[in-house]
Motif scaffolding. Structure first.
Motif, mmCIF file in Angstrom:
data_model
loop_
_atom_site.group_PDB
_atom_site.id
_atom_site.type_symbol
_atom_site.label_atom_id
_atom_site.label_comp_id
_atom_site.label_asym_id
_atom_site.label_seq_id
_atom_site.Cartn_x
_atom_site.Cartn_y
_atom_site.Cartn_z
ATOM 1 N N ARG A 88 53.956 -12.938 51.212
ATOM 2 C CA ARG A 88 53.002 -12.437 52.199
ATOM 3 C C ARG A 88 53.700 -12.065 53.507
ATOM 4 N NH1 ARG A 88 47.949 -16.670 51.023
ATOM 5 N NH2 ARG A 88 47.511 -15.876 48.912
ATOM 6 N N GLY A 89 54.861 -11.424 53.359
ATOM 7 C CA GLY A 89 55.571 -10.917 54.521
ATOM 8 C C GLY A 89 56.540 -11.879 55.163
ATOM 9 N N VAL A 90 56.647 -13.095 54.610
ATOM 10 C CA VAL A 90 57.558 -14.093 55.161
ATOM 11 C C VAL A 90 58.603 -14.435 54.111
ATOM 12 C CG1 VAL A 90 57.771 -16.439 56.079
ATOM 13 C CG2 VAL A 90 55.763 -15.046 56.648
ATOM 14 N N VAL A 91 59.878 -14.425 54.503
ATOM 15 C CA VAL A 91 60.955 -14.783 53.594
ATOM 16 C C VAL A 91 61.073 -16.300 53.534
ATOM 17 C CG1 VAL A 91 63.433 -14.612 53.125
ATOM 18 C CG2 VAL A 91 62.182 -12.633 54.011
ATOM 19 N N ALA A 92 61.159 -16.829 52.301
ATOM 20 C CA ALA A 92 61.237 -18.277 52.116
ATOM 21 C C ALA A 92 62.290 -18.596 51.058
ATOM 22 C CB ALA A 92 59.878 -18.832 51.701
ATOM 23 N N GLN A 93 62.691 -19.861 51.031
ATOM 24 C CA GLN A 93 63.677 -20.299 50.062
ATOM 25 C C GLN A 93 63.147 -21.526 49.330
ATOM 26 O OE1 GLN A 93 67.975 -20.052 51.002
ATOM 27 N NE2 GLN A 93 68.038 -22.251 50.583
ATOM 28 N N LEU A 94 63.243 -21.508 47.990
ATOM 29 C CA LEU A 94 62.799 -22.618 47.162
ATOM 30 C C LEU A 94 63.933 -23.027 46.238
ATOM 31 C CD1 LEU A 94 59.260 -21.285 46.089
ATOM 32 C CD2 LEU A 94 59.770 -22.858 47.951
ATOM 33 N N VAL A 95 63.733 -24.153 45.581
ATOM 34 C CA VAL A 95 64.696 -24.635 44.588
ATOM 35 C C VAL A 95 63.972 -24.771 43.260
ATOM 36 C CG1 VAL A 95 66.223 -26.529 43.894
ATOM 37 C CG2 VAL A 95 66.117 -25.817 46.281
ATOM 38 N N ILE A 96 64.563 -24.251 42.191
ATOM 39 C CA ILE A 96 63.978 -24.338 40.861
ATOM 40 C C ILE A 96 65.009 -24.902 39.900
ATOM 41 C CG2 ILE A 96 64.656 -21.979 40.219
ATOM 42 C CD1 ILE A 96 61.970 -21.739 38.733
ATOM 43 N N THR A 97 64.534 -25.728 38.985
ATOM 44 C CA THR A 97 65.419 -26.345 37.992
ATOM 45 C C THR A 97 65.038 -25.832 36.608
ATOM 46 O OG1 THR A 97 65.628 -28.336 39.335
ATOM 47 C CG2 THR A 97 66.287 -28.495 37.021
ATOM 48 N N PRO A 98 65.838 -24.947 36.019
ATOM 49 C CA PRO A 98 65.487 -24.363 34.713
ATOM 50 C C PRO A 98 65.359 -25.430 33.617
ATOM 51 C CG PRO A 98 67.257 -23.125 35.752
ATOM 52 C CD PRO A 98 67.086 -24.380 36.553
ATOM 53 N N ALA A 99 64.425 -25.193 32.725
ATOM 54 C CA ALA A 99 64.266 -26.041 31.536
ATOM 55 C C ALA A 99 64.855 -25.314 30.336
ATOM 56 C CB ALA A 99 62.788 -26.340 31.306
ATOM 57 N N ALA A 100 64.904 -25.995 29.217
ATOM 58 C CA ALA A 100 65.406 -25.383 27.986
ATOM 59 C C ALA A 100 64.278 -24.608 27.314
ATOM 60 C CB ALA A 100 65.949 -26.446 27.049
ATOM 61 N N GLY A 101 64.468 -23.315 27.097
ATOM 62 C CA GLY A 101 63.465 -22.499 26.443
ATOM 63 C C GLY A 101 63.442 -22.719 24.943
ATOM 64 N N VAL A 102 62.321 -22.369 24.314
ATOM 65 C CA VAL A 102 62.194 -22.554 22.866
ATOM 66 C C VAL A 102 62.817 -21.399 22.109
ATOM 67 C CG1 VAL A 102 60.105 -23.931 23.087
ATOM 68 C CG2 VAL A 102 59.909 -21.445 22.847
ATOM 69 N N GLY A 103 63.145 -20.310 22.797
ATOM 70 C CA GLY A 103 63.777 -19.173 22.136
ATOM 71 C C GLY A 103 62.780 -18.270 21.444
ATOM 72 N N ALA A 104 63.306 -17.214 20.855
ATOM 73 C CA ALA A 104 62.466 -16.259 20.127
ATOM 74 C C ALA A 104 62.058 -16.850 18.782
ATOM 75 C CB ALA A 104 63.211 -14.952 19.924
ATOM 76 N N LEU A 105 60.784 -16.725 18.469
ATOM 77 C CA LEU A 105 60.248 -17.293 17.233
ATOM 78 C C LEU A 105 60.204 -16.234 16.142
ATOM 79 C CD1 LEU A 105 58.753 -19.652 15.775
ATOM 80 C CD2 LEU A 105 56.632 -18.656 16.642
ATOM 81 N N THR A 106 60.666 -16.582 14.962
ATOM 82 C CA THR A 106 60.552 -15.713 13.793
ATOM 83 C C THR A 106 60.015 -16.521 12.624
ATOM 84 O OG1 THR A 106 62.818 -16.143 13.050
ATOM 85 C CG2 THR A 106 62.482 -14.271 14.538
#
Length: 609
Positions: A561-579
């Motif tokens: 909304r017009g304001v620059v901000a900084q956050l921290v994110i911790t990636p999780a393990a994805g399940v991947g593409a399903l076939t």
């Protein structure tokens, strides 16, 4: 009111982008003092569960004494209603208005120099409380344009004939006629028959003695594959096979609208409108998707246009018609559309399994299935599915894709429980015979009774759990008896749980219970950088994989909304593409079950050019 309604729809001035409409009817009243007649315009179209407010496209509505030409008082009594005061001497009323027609969709009206298309729901004013009065609709069109509509025609010598085909011998005559008159016995018949007028090409084919027409409008200089009539014939036969081989209609029209982009369809009892990209028919993938769309809407000729819930037995065209059974109406149809293409030999098993895997992936990636059941999501279609926002996938579920998964699971369970003797086809045939063939709509209990008659109480318990509770079927367990297994490729790669608006790094959705939600990222945020590296739509994936490690926090720079901000994110393990893959160790019994479910009639793609 005596006699039929008589409409005139004038499409001869496409440059105005307005259909001119006139309605005349006789009136007989018992009160000569201050009689009045109220007319209404529908607010929605069956098959598209959202109030569309079609009356916003109406021009001024004026009423006249048809004999004298004297104006009659005409006042708007509601957003979509008009009340006409009838003078004691008036025996016939004329109503005149225009409809703005500049929206090319399967629900609305569109008038251009090349065609006219409309649904009668957004065009015809109708007397309140008189759904069974008949109507004659005279269509005026430019010379050389041909009218395609499933309604019968009234000829100059006062005969009523079905829509013109080569079989009737009337096609050439009506194609050159400027005026044609359609006949509808009731309001329902009129609403259920859209019109397409223009110079598009016509194809015809016959299945089981029943004529089918295909109108191709908007292709420009492109042409359809020469196999299209044959391919649609195969789909029709496959659909009829589900219900015992009989077609429920005397004739059927595929009204195909092609444009630069777009994809969708709307079902009707004796026709459908299909909207697709004009280039779709020229690629293998696009053509398969078009055939699947055609199969979906055709299947509705049975499932919802005839076999339908009690809530839809008599439509209220002015208000929401609620049902908890859209998971059957749309979900089971979405399951059958690609399955019919497979049975028709138009796709192969691997292509079908890829579609099934995408449906399962879509189901698993939307947490809304844990928060709102398929039944509740069906009921809420009017406020959720057709009005999606950033939280829709977290708060509800799509009864199309998820309903298709539930239908597939039920089909697998029925086949396994009966050693392949029965399947979901048998449930539909049983439900059709017990309800529609008996002249009534079905309730949820009728559906469960049909399932119980084929698969027993265990199948009913599973269906209830999947549709009334959390949709979380044990797919590995259900697929194993068919020699199939779920495989996750690229599992363990960094996963955030967000999606972007097309062509941007602006967040469109944040999936619940994911790293993105935990970090505080919100829809509308524009991601500027990850770990100090600038991102854009083209490089987002490369930057993410370069800087992200599962379990290791990274900095996110964003604009909110017009304001620059900084956050921290911790990636999780994805399940991947399903076939979904064949199990090479499957035994003969499993292979036999699989082949019965997924017949392999084709192994190479069709030749389009």
């Amino acid at each position: 009111m005596a006699g039929p309604l008589r409409f005139v729809l004038d499409a001869t001035r496409p440059e105005t982008r307005h259909l001119q409409v006139a309605l005349e009817f006789d009136t007989q009243t018992s009160d000569p003092g201050a009689p009045s007649i109220e007319l209404f315009l529908p607010t929605w179209t069956p098959g598209s569960y959202l109030v569309r407010e079609y009356s916003r496209h109406l021009g001024r509505v004026r009423a006249l004494d048809a004999a004298s030409g004297e104006p009659l008082p005409c006042a708007k009594s509601a957003k979509n209603r008009f009340t006409i005061a009838i003078a004691p001497s008036t025996r016939r009323v004329r109503v005149e208005y225009s409809v703005h027609a500049h929206e090319l969709s399967v629900r609305t009206a569109d008038l251009t120099a090349g065609h006219a298309y409309w649904n009668h729901a957004c065009v015809l004013l109708w007397p309140v409380g008189q759904p069974d009065v008949g109507a004659e609709i005279l269509v005026r069109k430019p010379a050389g344009w041909r009218l395609a509509c499933s309604l019968p025609r009234r000829t100059a010598d006062n005969r009523v004939l079905p829509w013109p085909t080569a079989a009737t011998g009337s096609g050439a005559t009506l194609q050159t006629a400027v005026d044609e008159t359609l006949v509808a016995a009731t309001l329902d018949e009129a609403i259920d028959a859209p019109c397409l007028v223009g110079t598009g090409s016509w194809l015809e084919f016959v299945v089981e003695g029943v004529p089918h027409g295909v109108v191709l409008d908007g292709l420009g200089g492109l042409t359809a594959p020469s196999s299209l009539p044959q391919d649609l014939s195969a789909i029709v036969r496959a659909a009829a096979g589900v219900f015992g081989g009989r077609l429920p209609y005397a004739h059927y029209l595929f009204l195909c609208l092609f444009t630069a982009d777009g994809h969708g369809g709307l079902e009707h009892g004796e026709s459908t409108t299909l909207l697709a990209s004009r280039t779709a028919l020229r690629t293998d993938k696009g053509y398969r998707e078009f055939l699947s769309l055609a199969a979906h809407e055709l299947f509705h000729a049975w499932n919802v246009k005839r076999l339908r819930p009690t809530e839809f037995w008599n439509y209220d065209y002015e208000h929401e018609n609620y049902t908890e059974l859209l998971w059957l109406i749309e979900g089971w149809t979405a399951y059958y559309d690609d399955l019919l293409c497979l049975r028709a030999g138009l796709t192969n098993v691997e292509e079908y399994l890829a579609v099934a895997a995408r449906n399962i992936t879509g189901m698993r990636s939307a947490p809304g299935r844990f928060r709102l059941s398929l039944a509740e999501s069906s009921f809420d279609a009017w406020i959720r599915l057709y009005r999606p926002d950033a939280n829709t996938k977290n708060s509800s579920q799509n009864y199309y894709g998820n309903g298709a998964v539930a239908a597939m699971c039920l089909d697998l369970q029925l086949r396994a429980a009966t050693a392949g003797r029965s399947c979901l086809d048998d449930v539909l045939r049983s439900l059709y015979a017990a309800t529609f063939a008996a002249g009534r709509g079905y309730r949820r209990e009728d559906v469960f009774a049909a399932v119980a008659s084929i698969g027993g109480p265990e199948c009913v318990a599973l269906l209830r759990a999947w549709t009334e509770g959390v949709l979380d079927p044990d797919l590995a367990l259900l697929l194993a008896p068919f020699g199939l297994r779920l495989v996750h490729k690229d599992a363990g790669r960094p996963f955030l749980g967000l999606s972007f608006e097309a062509g941007k790094t602006t967040v469109a959705t944040v999936q619940a219970d994911t790293p993105a939600e935990a970090s505080g990222i919100a829809p509308g945020d524009e991601i500027l950088a990850l770990a100090g590296l600038r991102v854009d739509p083209d490089r987002w994936g490369d930057v993410l994989q370069a800087v992200a490690t599962v379990g290791q926090p990274i900095e996110v720079l964003l604009a909110r909304r017009g304001v620059v901000a900084q956050l921290v994110i911790t990636p999780a393990a994805g399940v991947g593409a399903l076939t979904i893959e064949r199990d090479p160790g499957a035994g003969a019994a499993a292979v036999s079950l699989r082949d019965a479910w997924l017949p392999n009639h084709r192994t190479t793609p069709p030749k389009l050019l």
